[in-house]
Design a protein around this motif. Structure first.
Motif, PDB file in Angstrom:
ATOM      1  N   LEU A   1      -9.330   4.643  -3.447  1.00 44.58           N
ATOM      2  CA  LEU A   1     -10.017   4.105  -2.278  1.00 44.58           C
ATOM      3  C   LEU A   1     -11.389   4.755  -2.088  1.00 44.58           C
ATOM      4  O   LEU A   1     -12.363   4.089  -1.721  1.00 44.58           O
ATOM      5  CB  LEU A   1      -9.146   4.330  -1.041  1.00 44.58           C
ATOM      6  CG  LEU A   1      -9.359   3.396   0.169  1.00 44.58           C
ATOM      7  CD1 LEU A   1      -9.199   1.934  -0.247  1.00 44.58           C
ATOM      8  CD2 LEU A   1      -8.361   3.752   1.256  1.00 44.58           C
TER       9      LEU A   1
ATOM     10  N   ASP B   1     -10.872  -2.731   9.472  1.00 43.91           N
ATOM     11  CA  ASP B   1     -11.417  -4.028   9.054  1.00 43.91           C
ATOM     12  C   ASP B   1     -11.809  -4.858  10.271  1.00 43.91           C
ATOM     13  O   ASP B   1     -12.929  -5.387  10.357  1.00 43.91           O
ATOM     14  CB  ASP B   1     -10.370  -4.760   8.220  1.00 43.91           C
ATOM     15  CG  ASP B   1     -10.862  -6.103   7.724  1.00 43.91           C
ATOM     16  OD1 ASP B   1     -12.076  -6.342   7.746  1.00 43.91           O
ATOM     17  OD2 ASP B   1     -10.022  -6.913   7.302  1.00 43.91           O
TER      18      ASP B   1
ATOM     19  N   LEU C   1      -6.356   0.633   7.699  1.00 48.03           N
ATOM     20  CA  LEU C   1      -7.292  -0.277   7.039  1.00 48.03           C
ATOM     21  C   LEU C   1      -7.481  -1.560   7.850  1.00 48.03           C
ATOM     22  O   LEU C   1      -8.605  -2.064   7.993  1.00 48.03           O
ATOM     23  CB  LEU C   1      -6.784  -0.631   5.636  1.00 48.03           C
ATOM     24  CG  LEU C   1      -6.970   0.399   4.518  1.00 48.03           C
ATOM     25  CD1 LEU C   1      -6.493  -0.197   3.196  1.00 48.03           C
ATOM     26  CD2 LEU C   1      -8.413   0.835   4.406  1.00 48.03           C
TER      27      LEU C   1
ATOM     28  N   GLU D   1      -1.430   4.024   6.129  1.00 43.89           N
ATOM     29  CA  GLU D   1      -2.797   3.829   5.646  1.00 43.89           C
ATOM     30  C   GLU D   1      -3.212   2.359   5.757  1.00 43.89           C
ATOM     31  O   GLU D   1      -4.358   2.053   6.068  1.00 43.89           O
ATOM     32  CB  GLU D   1      -2.905   4.315   4.199  1.00 43.89           C
ATOM     33  CG  GLU D   1      -2.805   5.834   4.076  1.00 43.89           C
ATOM     34  CD  GLU D   1      -2.572   6.297   2.649  1.00 43.89           C
ATOM     35  OE1 GLU D   1      -2.935   7.441   2.325  1.00 43.89           O
ATOM     36  OE2 GLU D   1      -2.008   5.511   1.846  1.00 43.89           O
TER      37      GLU D   1
ATOM     38  N   PRO E   1      -7.253  -6.266   3.128  1.00 47.78           N
ATOM     39  CA  PRO E   1      -6.638  -4.933   3.121  1.00 47.78           C
ATOM     40  C   PRO E   1      -5.166  -4.950   2.750  1.00 47.78           C
ATOM     41  O   PRO E   1      -4.679  -4.013   2.100  1.00 47.78           O
ATOM     42  CB  PRO E   1      -6.853  -4.427   4.556  1.00 47.78           C
ATOM     43  CG  PRO E   1      -7.243  -5.606   5.358  1.00 47.78           C
ATOM     44  CD  PRO E   1      -7.886  -6.558   4.432  1.00 47.78           C
TER      45      PRO E   1
ATOM     46  N   ASN F   1     -14.434   2.724   6.522  1.00 47.26           N
ATOM     47  CA  ASN F   1     -13.166   2.491   5.820  1.00 47.26           C
ATOM     48  C   ASN F   1     -12.824   1.006   5.699  1.00 47.26           C
ATOM     49  O   ASN F   1     -11.653   0.614   5.800  1.00 47.26           O
ATOM     50  CB  ASN F   1     -12.013   3.222   6.534  1.00 47.26           C
ATOM     51  CG  ASN F   1     -12.398   4.610   6.986  1.00 47.26           C
ATOM     52  OD1 ASN F   1     -12.684   5.479   6.168  1.00 47.26           O
ATOM     53  ND2 ASN F   1     -12.436   4.828   8.299  1.00 47.26           N
ATOM     54  N   SER F   2     -13.865   0.187   5.487  1.00 46.87           N
ATOM     55  CA  SER F   2     -13.640  -1.237   5.294  1.00 46.87           C
ATOM     56  C   SER F   2     -14.309  -1.668   3.993  1.00 46.87           C
ATOM     57  O   SER F   2     -14.531  -0.824   3.116  1.00 46.87           O
ATOM     58  CB  SER F   2     -14.160  -2.029   6.500  1.00 46.87           C
ATOM     59  OG  SER F   2     -13.735  -3.355   6.427  1.00 46.87           O
TER      60      SER F   2
END
Length: 646
Positions: A118, A68, A64, A60, A47, A309-310
């Motif tokens: 993204l 993660d 991340l 952000e 990330p 969101n990974s």
């Protein structure tokens, strides 16, 4: 035994396999924390690299990292604990694959960068994860294309290719490397030294947490000297939750999806190598269904990553090395590490504490862990038949290309974007090369097999020809391995087909020891006396003359000849057979005489067994001669480095 949870009910008191052992809570916690510390830097680097490349803000980036770690924990629990047909149920910790970094950056920039890029990345990640989950059973059917020559090469490459990552950390990390810093060197080597000393001095629990102790002591010293800071702990919040689709609904682009599917196919190869490596370490056989379970877990974790969101997930080789180093095989240790990662993902302050470990300290520990992965690969390669020159080409070419790309990573920039996915990683390029070359040499076209017999001026006999021989032809080709009767060689013929030279050698040994006692006695009686004139004159055959000439028994003085004759007569009188000794393993004449006199004190049954063992040794040496004569180039190369067959 398969590494699955669907094991048969155990009888009362039956101890579970170490992989399935549930350790006490305290040990689970300590071992789990050790895995998290060893894993943390590799987990957050993806990330960090992605955020910097596509222009994300610091806020952000923090989200991340939390997302993660949170998803890493979920993925690790899925892989180690498992459910239904998902999860290999081995101590494999999951992390974001480095293979995906360059493609994700390219996808994000092509979509305009920032959060817009993204969203396109996440769309591709979700589809690629589902694709991997669905193709897992078909990919696992390819396990026959992963013999030890492939898996051993891939595992070795994984370990060697990760060592530069450890070295980068040891000199200060990617952001501020300083190879000339004496402090960085002291922290790295000091941490490594602590791990080695603990492994040497201590046993039991202390030895298994050597890496954790090394990291804690190294970080403590760095903090006392002002080289480690935990200021970020006070600035971090206590609680933070990653919500699904935090940055918005994913967007789906065809080119991005195809690119990410290619990444996941490559990752599947790496995962297969990691699963085989872990199976070797924990002594549990890996089968086709195990590979399918592991890949399903990768696919499911990757899909979850796209939602939370990974990014794409795979087995982390760093922690494979830790399992080898600590010898703690319980998969529930990895599950405990997964729980801790989930907690760290929810508590940014905890993540800040772990982030305070200085890079050189982490690098010192990583040197030990990554090198042990390479050792596992070397152990696997020890089972490969390197008399077969094809295997030399497969391993040598794959290692060479992998190290080339690892040492010169910028060469990928000269290639088209699709090719950069392969050439951007030494692990990826080396793994694919090993697989392709194995297909070309062992599965495409005529398989001639290794040369197993031959001599200058005579036709070379290859393994495929041996497998097509009649019994008479087989006996004629290999009858010289034993003295006199060829019954043992004829029995070995019944064990066809032979997969490699090792299987052929084993067939002769097993035929010898399985022969009836009368047949064994007849074979023993055919061997000549040590130091006899008939051997020196060549009347007992060239092989016997060469055997005894290796210890100078064909050039004895009158006194030495008398000593050997007296020993031979005494031995025959007691046991009714000649004294048989593999003199190539006892080159000193005095040592041979001492060995013979010692054996005069054996019982007849014991000496029968001892004579069989010596016959097997003699046959093994003669077999090595056959192979060496059939492979003069390979033998000369090995001899130049002092590693000849003899």
């Amino acid at each position: 035994m398969r590494a699955t949870a669907r094991s048969r009910p155990r009888s009362p008191g039956r101890r579970p396999h170490p992989v399935d052992e549930v350790l006490p809570a305290g040990k689970l916690a300590v071992y789990g924390v050790q895995h998290v510390l060893a894993f943390y830097a590799g987990a957050v680097i993806v990330p960090i690299l992605l955020a910097g490349a596509i222009g994300l803000s610091e806020r952000e980036l923090i989200h991340l990292i939390n997302a993660d770690l949170f998803t890493c924990g979920i993925a690790s629990i899925i892989q180690s604990v498992g459910f239904w047909k998902v999860g290999v149920r081995l101590p494999l910790l999951q992390g974001v694959t480095f293979t995906a970094v360059s493609p994700m950056i390219a996808i994000g920039l092509a979509a305009g960068g920032g959060t817009e890029g993204l969203l396109v990345i996440y769309g591709a990640v979700i589809v690629a994860g589902l694709f991997t989950f669905l193709i897992a059973p078909w990919f696992s059917n390819l396990i026959r294309f992963f013999p030890p020559v492939v898996t051993g090469t891939v595992i070795t490459i994984i370990g060697l290719a990760l060592l530069p990552v450890a070295a980068q950390d040891a000199v200060g990390g990617g952001s501020a490397p300083d190879p000339t810093s004496a402090r960085n060197l002291a922290y790295a080597l000091g941490t490594l030294a602590v791990i080695v000393v603990i492994q040497r001095v201590f046993r039991g629990f202390t030895a298994t947490v050597a890496v954790l102790i090394g990291l804690v002591l190294g970080t403590g010293v760095a903090w006392l000297l002002g080289d480690a800071s935990f200021a970020a702990v006070g600035e971090s919040s206590w609680f933070g939750v990653t919500t699904p689709f935090y940055f918005g609904w994913p967007k789906f682009a065809g080119a991005a999806i195809v690119s990410m599917i290619v990444v996941m196919l490559i990752t599947a190869v790496e995962t297969t190598g990691d699963v085989f490596a872990t199976g070797e370490i924990v002594d549990k056989r890996v089968g086709r269904e195990d590979i399918a379970r592991a890949l399903r877990a990768d696919g499911l974790a990757t899909t979850i990553g796209g939602v939370l969101n990974s990014f794409p997930y795979t087995c982390f080789a760093e922690n494979v090395g830790l399992v080898r180093l600590t010898r703690v095989k319980s998969r529930y240790v990895v599950a405990a590490a997964g729980v801790f990662m989930i907690l760290i993902g929810l508590v940014p302050k905890a993540g800040a504490v772990v982030a305070g470990i200085p890079h050189p300290v982490l690098g010192g520990a990583a040197l030990a862990m990554f090198a042990t992965v390479a050792v596992v690969g070397i152990q696997t390669l020890s089972r490969v038949d390197f008399h077969d020159h094809r295997n030399v080409v497969i391993v040598g070419t794959s290692l060479g290309l992998a190290m080339f790309v690892t040492a010169q990573p910028d060469v990928a920039r000269a290639l088209p974007p699709w090719a950069q996915i392969v050439f951007g990683s030494g692990i990826t390029l080396g793994s694919i090369t090993a697989i392709v070359l194995n297909l070309v040499f062992h599965h495409v076209g005529k398989d001639f097999g290794p040369a197993v017999a031959g001599a200058p001026g005579t036709p070379t006999i290859r393994l495929d020809q041996v497998n097509r021989m009649s019994r008479d032809e087989f006996v004629a080709a290999f009858g010289r391995l034993f003295q006199g009767p060829t019954d043992v060689v004829a029995r070995a013929y019944d064990r066809k087909p032979f997969a490699d030279t090792t299987a052929l050698r084993t067939a002769f040994q097993e035929a010898l020891f399985a022969a009836p006692r009368e047949e064994q006695r007849a074979l023993m009686a055919a061997y000549p006396d040590l130091g006899g004139d008939r051997v020196a004159d060549g009347d007992e055959g060239e092989d016997s003359r060469e055997d005894q000439a290796a210890a100078g028994l064909t050039r004895l003085s009158d006194d030495d000849r008398s000593e050997f004759a007296e020993l031979a007569a005494a031995y025959r009188e007691r046991f009714g057979i000649p004294l048989i000794v593999c003199v190539r393993e006892h080159p000193a004449r005095a040592a041979i005489l001492r060995e013979g006199r010692r054996r005069l004190g054996n019982s007849p049954a014991q000496e029968h067994a001892a004579a069989l063992i010596e016959i097997a040794k003699v046959a093994n040496r003669r077999f090595e001669d056959l192979v060496a004569e059939a492979n003069p180039i390979t033998t000369a190369r090995a001899g130049a480095f002092g590693t000849g067959a003899r």
